[in-house]
Scaffold this active site. Structure first.
Site, PDB file in Angstrom:
ATOM      1  N   ARG A 179       0.803  -1.365  -0.323  1.00  0.00           N
ATOM      2  CA  ARG A 179      -0.257  -0.155   0.089  1.00  0.00           C
ATOM      3  C   ARG A 179       1.089   1.256   0.273  1.00  0.00           C
ATOM      4  O   ARG A 179       0.602   2.192  -0.554  1.00  0.00           O
ATOM      5  CB  ARG A 179      -1.182   0.084   0.690  1.00  0.00           C
ATOM      6  CG  ARG A 179      -2.456   0.837   1.450  1.00  0.00           C
ATOM      7  CD  ARG A 179      -3.017   1.108   3.110  1.00  0.00           C
ATOM      8  NE  ARG A 179      -4.373   0.161   2.120  1.00  0.00           N
ATOM      9  CZ  ARG A 179      -4.079  -0.952   2.788  1.00  0.00           C
ATOM     10  NH1 ARG A 179      -3.818  -1.209   3.689  1.00  0.00           N
ATOM     11  NH2 ARG A 179      -5.481  -2.009   1.990  1.00  0.00           N
ATOM     12  N   GLY A 180       2.263   1.026   0.574  1.00  0.00           N
ATOM     13  CA  GLY A 180       3.156   2.242   0.691  1.00  0.00           C
ATOM     14  C   GLY A 180       3.233   2.848  -0.553  1.00  0.00           C
ATOM     15  O   GLY A 180       3.305   3.611  -0.846  1.00  0.00           O
TER      16      GLY A 180
END
Length: 349
Positions: free
Chosen positions: A285-286
């Site tokens: 997700r980062g």
């Protein structure tokens, strides 16, 4: 009610930038502001909403319906005029222009208050969906402000973050289901001294900024002078910042229009992946949020191509709350410095 001008807020540049980026690109999934009290967190949120352009909506629609939208909510809405509008029948409903709303979530809010509920008696007796909209319906197309988000029940936070990520809220009771759009900018604030969020929940916030009181004496004096000027003559003080506010509004509009045309070349994608690996980030997700943030930064700067400086800035906003921490380790605030120290250590060895 007079609201302190956004452009008059002294300092806290990272916080202001994170809020602006979420307004330009709501898919960034909101921002978590961590810091001590009295650092202009709530002031910044209300001030930004005050200067944003008004939006079209169906008058009195509990779901903040967009008149140009073709979603299914109004097909099931209890308001006949709202249904008629979407179906193109009759006169339809009245269209009005209203400002962006800031909806505040109380700390003690229950799940039913947040999500909404249904009149089960109406459903069972007449077979009709009688919906009682919740806070998420009111926040659609606006800003949902959650103070002390770390003190909310975990299941309520889960619901908020799921809706922010998917843009849809679903009410399910006794086998009956009803969904409506819930696209909003989520802003959560917290004081880390009062307890942390679970890592799984931290990761769901797109951006995170850590703020503290300003230590520069000149800046602190400016804060006092500006606040005093606002308290003594709110209208006169606000007029002084109208031109700057309008410049920001136009810049946000242009960035929204430009964002779909922004590209990120493949070497830049590898730079993002390398950044996340260097600082130790779990999951992917980062990486995705850095990419979206970098593209939004480029659009905000009037460019159609992502550059390394966009990735550097995006990483400082998207990774502080995602870096792996050891027990008793302090909150990470300098992601770039952490990466540089690691690279220096690898080079020296």
């Amino acid at each position: 009610m007079n609201v302190y001008p956004f452009m008059a807020i002294e300092g806290q540049e990272e916080m202001k930038l994170a809020l602006i980026l979420n307004i330009i690109n709501p898919t960034l999934s909101g921002v978590l502001i961590r810091g001590e009290k009295g650092t202009a967190k709530s002031t910044a949120v209300r001030a930004l909403a005050q200067i944003l352009p008004e939006i079209e909506k169906v008058k009195d629609c509990p779901f903040q319906h967009d008149p140009q939208g073709k979603h299914h909510v109004c097909m099931e809405c209890v308001r006949t005029d709202c249904r008629d509008h979407i179906l193109g029948r009759g006169q339809g409903s009245e269209i009005v222009m209203e400002g962006i709303k800031v909806i505040e979530l109380p700390v003690g809010a229950t799940e039913d208050r947040v999500v909404g509920t249904m009149d089960m008696e109406q459903a069972l007796k007449k077979g009709e969906k009688q919906v009682e909209p919740g806070i998420l319906a009111a926040a659609h197309r606006g800003i949902l402000y959650v103070d002390e988000v770390n003190l909310l029940d975990d299941h309520v936070v889960d619901v908020l973050l799921d809706s922010a990520a998917m843009g849809v809220n679903t009410i399910e009771r006794e086998g009956i289901s009803f969904s409506h759009p819930a696209r909003f900018t989520l802003v959560g604030t917290m004081n880390p001294e009062e307890g942390e969020l679970r890592p799984q929940l931290l990761d769901r916030f797109g951006l995170c900024v850590n703020i503290q009181g300003i230590s520069d004496p000149d800046a602190r004096v400016a804060i006092m002078e500006r606040r005093t000027g606002f308290d003594e003559d709110p209208e006169g003080f606000s007029r002084q910042w109208e031109d700057d506010s309008q410049v920001l509004v136009e810049k946000i509009k242009q960035a929204k229009a430009l964002y779909p045309d922004v590209t990120c070349e493949r070497p830049m994608l590898y730079e993002i992946a390398s950044y996340c690996l260097d600082v130790g980030v779990d999951g992917h997700r980062g990486d995705i949020i850095i990419l979206k943030t970098a593209k939004t930064l480029a659009a905000y700067d009037g460019r159609t191509r992502v550059e390394s400086r966009d990735i550097e800035t995006a990483a400082t906003l998207a990774l502080p709350h995602r870096v792996r921490r050891q027990p008793l380790q302090d909150i990470v605030t300098d992601v770039s410095g952490m990466r540089n120290r690691k690279k220096a250590a690898e080079f020296s060895s």
